[in-house]
Structure formats: structure tokens, C-alpha cells
Design an enzyme around this catalytic site. Structure first.
Site, PDB file in Angstrom:
ATOM      1  N   HIS A 182      20.049  86.515  51.201  1.00  0.00           N
ATOM      2  CA  HIS A 182      19.716  87.870  51.665  1.00  0.00           C
ATOM      3  C   HIS A 182      20.958  88.707  51.926  1.00  0.00           C
ATOM      4  O   HIS A 182      20.932  89.609  52.759  1.00  0.00           O
ATOM      5  CB  HIS A 182      18.830  87.805  52.924  1.00  0.00           C
ATOM      6  CG  HIS A 182      17.453  87.275  52.642  1.00  0.00           C
ATOM      7  ND1 HIS A 182      16.531  87.913  51.849  1.00  0.00           N
ATOM      8  CD2 HIS A 182      16.863  86.121  53.065  1.00  0.00           C
ATOM      9  CE1 HIS A 182      15.420  87.196  51.784  1.00  0.00           C
ATOM     10  NE2 HIS A 182      15.599  86.087  52.514  1.00  0.00           N
ATOM     11  N   ASP A 187      23.085  87.378  46.334  1.00  0.00           N
ATOM     12  CA  ASP A 187      21.798  87.419  45.623  1.00  0.00           C
ATOM     13  C   ASP A 187      21.987  87.916  44.192  1.00  0.00           C
ATOM     14  O   ASP A 187      21.309  87.444  43.265  1.00  0.00           O
ATOM     15  CB  ASP A 187      20.824  88.320  46.373  1.00  0.00           C
ATOM     16  CG  ASP A 187      20.291  87.692  47.652  1.00  0.00           C
ATOM     17  OD1 ASP A 187      20.780  86.592  48.005  1.00  0.00           O
ATOM     18  OD2 ASP A 187      19.414  88.292  48.299  1.00  0.00           O
TER      19      ASP A 187
END
Length: 590
Positions: A182, A187
């Protein structure tokens, strides 16, 4: 310039080694290893692009499996970050207090992404925020091509392999070097590995070029998508394509301005026809026939349909059996339907018609409007004393030449009106029938009005068909049409048959190209009957091409049996305008 390929059996002339050559197309497609991708991930203050703001951007630019650039930065959202978002991402208000705002970060991101395909996991979310941010700061969003790894994963990752299509699950499946946490850059790096894993799985399904990605996530059966490799080696030129089964039987024939792109489209979700789905399950190969000009491709398709009669084409594959309208040879001629093409020069011929039903409708319209008899008995020039008139005469729909000598004059007048119409001269046909349509509509006899409309349309189509044929039956026509890139299509026709075509790359090459094509064009003996030198549909395609506004006639040999061109076509256009006008009162008139 090039002539037809020898294996097409189209007979449009030999190859011409004259002044020009066909330029290779620049539309072959971009292999995926040559495509730059920018994989992006965002962290935000919430889920609404217009109510919330970006707090972090991570982007990785890759090409050919190699990372070429990265961007990772916090972004000051200029508002508070909700506590639940901080718990999820670890990004606090203090962390973004001194970070650059989106006005500074977004231009840097767009510079990194210039010329690339954007990739995101759940792309609707990330691209939505980026677009909204551009709108807020007054920047123009460039609308790049976007790939969503969630959509790709749904096509090739099963539940047996991963419990869901979340980024963390896919990263584990494809052994990503970076585990998502996150945070935007982490990511994005994980999404890069997921993208490469997904593309590796999709390659055997025919997703090998940038153009394939546009439909890669479409709900297409895997067996069909796998056959997309049939289009892999096709050229991107115009021409004809043939789907064939394992034994070489031709299943379907079509034309395209870009063979590779058109054939590839059959293996995407845009192809929804059930017949095509059935055909694609049988197809084992695609045979291309490149053509130098689109008009040659159209002609080849017509000839190949007649030759192979493929089972999955819905167009007529028996053009020789199309019916005609002819006048019988007797003192009081009547119209009859014939399957054999009439001799050239025979007066009163109409057609060919697409079906016997269409020919019958035209016969009924012409017989009523011009007062031609419909009885099938052969009548003598002088009425027999014991002859009895039929019901049509009693109703006033026949001049009763079978019983009244004075009816011969009226019949001859009606016959001459019909012959003038068939020759292409302007007649009162349209006014007569449209008056009848208005009368029936005013009386609310809509079914009868619709029948009269169909009869008139069939008659005009039959007249239009023979006028198109006559216009193209000169012994030789040489013509040229300019193309957008500055080259010219050059065509030679003889007695309504395409005998050669090619490309002149420059305007000054047109005369030399035309002479070379004339020298190599197929010889066509002078025909004695319609459709002897070419199928009717081929001649009509050529007539349509020759009469386009941009076409220049270079030479025309022989006067030919020319008619006033397109009188029936103009009348049919007028009828369509009338039927679609404000006063339209016939159901289904279009």
C-alpha cells in the site's frame, strides 16, 4: 505497381513490372517488447476522484522487460488525511506537509509517461484520479492507451491458482520481487512483475502486439482467442482473405483494407455473429490474396464467391442463376422472368434481380403501370371472333387486345412507355406510383400501400442494375483515382470486366502505369449476351468506382450501348426521399 497474384484465379491480368511498386504498409503493428509501458500506482485520501486527493504517486517505465525510469514521491493533498487511510498506507499528515503539490508532480509524471501505455491495477481508480487532477489544475489530459492488469488477470488466472485478483495475490502467483504494501512505488513495482507474468500467459492466445491489448480482456472463448495466431503473418495491405478448414476447403471469403487487422478482429469480442463463431471453430488457416487496389479486392471477392460458394457467406454464391425480366416475342409482348442472361441489345431487359420474388414484384409493378398484359396465352395480332376478355379487362386494368382491335393502339403506347423506361429515359412512373401510394395511405389501406412500394422499389432496382451494366460495357476504359498519400489507383476494364489494376506512386507516373497495364491486361472477347464477359456484380462494382467524383477517365474505347446513366438510381433516391419525408404514411417505408 503490381498485378494480381497468380494463385488467386481472378484473371485480372498479369503482373506489371512498370514504373512503380507497392509500398509496404506501415501498419504492421508494434510487438509488445517494443512498447514502452508506464506502470502507475496512487495512494489517496479516499475513493472519490473529485472529492479526494492524491497523497503519493509511484510510476515505473519499462520496455522489453527492462526498467528504464522510476518516479516515486509523496504529494501534499492540501487537506487532511483520514485516520483510516493512515492506518492502511502509513502516510501521515506530517509526512506530506512539506511534499510538492499535484501542480508540481503531475507534469513530471506526464513527462515520464509521454508516448507510453499506462498500466495500473484497477486502472479505473488510478486513471480517474490522474484525469481529475489534471482537470483541477487546468492541464489537458493526453488520453493515453490504458491497460488494466485486473481485467487481464480475469482472463487468464483461475481461482485454482489465486483466491482472487488482488495485487497481493497475483504478486505471490507470479513470484514478484517486490511485495505490495500500500505504498505507491512498491505497488507499482509489483504491478510490473504481474504485467509481465500476464503477458507471458497471453502470448500463446495471440496477444503479441500492442493492437492485441485493446481486446485482450474481452470475454472471448479461449479456443477462439488462441486462433488469433492465424492472423500473425498476414500482410497489412488491402486484399481478400479466405478462412479454410483443415482439408483446405474455403469456409468464408471477405475483403479488407488491412488484411491482418481485419482477420484479427474475428478473434475479439467485437465478433458476435453465431455463424462466424461456428466457422471459427472449424477454421484451420487463413489464406491472404493481397491486391494493389481496393476495387480489385472487391472484384476478386465476387469471383471467388462464385467459384468456391463458401458455406458461411450470406451473399449470393450463385450469381449465374439470378433472374431477369424480358419481353416475350409475340404480337403483344408481355414481361416474363428468365434465368438465362439475355442477348446484348435486346430491348426491354431489366435486371439481374437478387431473387425471383424481387423479379416478380417488379413484373407486377411494370405490368400495371404501363398496361402490359399478364395473361400467358399467345395472342394473335387480330382478335379471334370468339375470344372472351378476362376479369382484368373488366376492371379496366388491361386494354383487352385479345377481344378488341382498338386496344392495340393503347397497348402499343404502353409498350413504348415501358421501353423508354427500360432505356433509362425519364418517365411518369414515379409520379404515377407515388400518387397511388398516397391514395392508399389516405384510405388507410397500409398493407396494400406497402406492397405497391415494394413493387416499385424492385422495379427501380432492376432498371438500375441494367443501366449500371450498360454504362460499364465499353470495349476498354482506363481510369485513375487519387489516394490520400499522393499515389494513384489505375484501373483497366474491358466489357465490364476488370482486366488490370495497379498503383502509380506519383501523379507523373500515371500515364506510364496506365500504358503498362493496358499492355498486360487480359484480353476479353466482345460478348454477345449480358454477363458473358463478367458477373453482373463485378460490372456494377466497376461502374460505381468509375463514376466516383474523384475518378479521372484516361481513355474510353468505343461508344458501347450507352444509356442515359443512372436514371433509375436517381428515381429510387427520389422515392426514398418521399418515403422518409414528413408526409410519410406507409408503415415500414425506409
Amino acid at each position: 505497381m503490381s498485378g494480381p497474384s497468380p494463385d488467386a484465379h481472378a484473371g485480372t491480368g498479369s503482373r506489371c513490372e512498370a514504373a512503380a511498386h507497392v509500398q509496404p504498409s506501415l501498419l504492421e503493428g508494434t510487438p509488445l517488447h517494443e512498447v514502452p509501458f508506464v506502470v502507475v500506482d496512487l495512494e489517496t485520501t479516499g475513493g472519490s476522484p473529485h472529492a479526494d486527493a492524491i497523497t503519493e504517486i509511484g510510476a515505473v517505465r519499462v520496455q522489453g522487460g527492462e526498467v528504464t525510469a522510476e518516479l516515486g514521491t509523496l504529494v501534499n493533498p492540501e487537506r487532511g488525511i483520514p485516520a483510516q487511510i493512515t492506518v492502511l498506507t502509513g502516510i501521515t499528515n506530517a509526512m506530506v506537509m512539506d511534499a510538492p503539490t499535484i501542480e508540481t508532480v503531475l507534469p513530471s509524471f506526464l513527462e515520464l509517461a509521454h508516448g507510453a501505455v499506462l498500466v495500473a491495477h484497477n486502472a479505473r481508480f488510478d486513471i480517474g484520479f490522474l484525469r481529475a487532477a489534471a482537470e483541477r489544475i487546468g492541464m489537458t489530459w493526453p488520453n493515453p492507451r490504458v491497460v488494466d492488469t485486473v481485467a487481464l488477470a480475469r482472463r487468464v488466472v483461475t481461482k485454482d491458482e489465486a483466491p482472487n485478483h488482488k495485487l497481493a495475490s497475483l504478486a505471490r502467483l507470479f513470484h514478484s520481487a517486490t511485495q505490495p504494501n500500500h505504498r505507491a512505488l512498491s505497488d507499482a513495482r509489483a504491478t510490473v512483475d504481474v504485467l509481465h507474468g500476464l503477458l507471458a500467459r497471453m502470448a500463446p492466445l495471440g496477444v503479441t502486439h500492442l493492437e492485441d491489448l485493446a481486446t485482450a480482456a474481452d470475454p472471448v472463448p479461449e479456443a477462439r482467442r488462441r486462433k488469433a495466431t492465424l492472423a500473425q503473418d498476414l500482410p497489412s495491405t488491402s486484399g481478400v482473405y479466405q478462412f479454410r478448414d483443415a482439408s483446405g476447403r474455403v469456409l468464408y471469403i471477405g475483403t479488407a483494407t488491412n488484411l491482418r487487422s481485419r482477420v484479427r478482429s474475428y478473434f475479439t469480442a467485437s465478433e458476435k455473429r453465431k455463424r462466424m463463431a461456428e466457422m471459427l471453430t472449424i477454421a484451420a488457416s487463413v489464406h491472404p490474396i493481397p491486391c494493389p487496389t481496393p476495387v480489385e479486392a472487391a472484384v476478386r471477392e465476387i469471383r471467388l464467391l462464385a467459384e468456391h460458394r463458401p458455406p458461411y457467406n450470406q451473399r449470393s454464391t450463385r450469381p449465374h442463376a439470378q433472374p431477369w425480366l424480358r419481353l416475350t416475342r409475340e404480337p403483344y409482348p408481355r414481361l416474363s422472368i428468365a434465368r438465362t442472361p439475355p442477348p446484348l441489345g435486346e430491348p426491354g431487359v431489366l435486371g439481374p434481380f437478387p431473387s425471383r420474388v424481387s423479379a416478380q414484384l417488379a413484373l407486377e409493378c411494370a405490368s400495371r403501370v404501363f398496361g402490359l398484359r399478364t395473361c400467358t396465352a399467345r395472342l394473335p395480332a387480330t382478335p379471334e371472333p370468339r375470344a372472351v376478355a378476362c376479369t382484368l379487362a373488366e376492371l379496366g386494368h388491361c386494354s383487352a387486345v385479345c377481344t378488341r382491335a382498338e386496344g392495340a393502339t393503347a397497348y402499343a403506347h404502353g409498350l413504348e412507355r415501358y421501353l423508354a423506361f427500360a432505356r433509362g429515359e425519364r418517365s411518369d412512373l414515379l409520379d404515377s406510383v407515388t400518387d397511388r401510394l398516397r391514395e392508399l395511405s389516405a384510405a388507410e389501406r397500409f398493407e396494400q400501400a406497402a406492397l405497391e412500394r415494394d413493387r416499385l422499389q424492385s422495379l427501380l432496382r432492376g432498371a438500375e442494375a441494367v443501366q449500371d451494366l450498360t454504362s460499364g460495357y465499353a470495349p476498354e476504359i482506363v481510369a485513375a483515382r487519387p489516394r490520400a498519400e499522393g499515389s494513384w489507383e489505375v484501373v483497366v476494364t474491358r466489357f465490364g470486366r476488370l482486366t488490370a489494376s495497379g498503383i502509380a506512386l506519383r501523379t507523373r507516373d500515371v500515364p506510364a502505369t496506365a500504358r503498362a497495364l493496358q499492355a498486360s491486361a487480359q484480353d476479353v472477347p466482345e460478348p454477345t449476351s449480358w454477363c458473358e464477359s463478367a458477373l453482373a456484380e463485378e460490372t456494377r462494382v466497376l461502374t460505381a468506382w468509375l463514376t466516383e467524383p474523384r475518378v479521372r477517365l484516361l481513355s474510353v474505347q468505343g461508344a458501347g450501348p450507352h444509356l442515359p446513366v443512372f436514371a433509375a438510381r436517381r428515381a429510387r433516391a427520389e422515392l426514398t426521399t418521399l418515403l422518409q419525408g414528413p408526409a410519410r404514411a406507409i408503415p415500414g417505408a425506409a
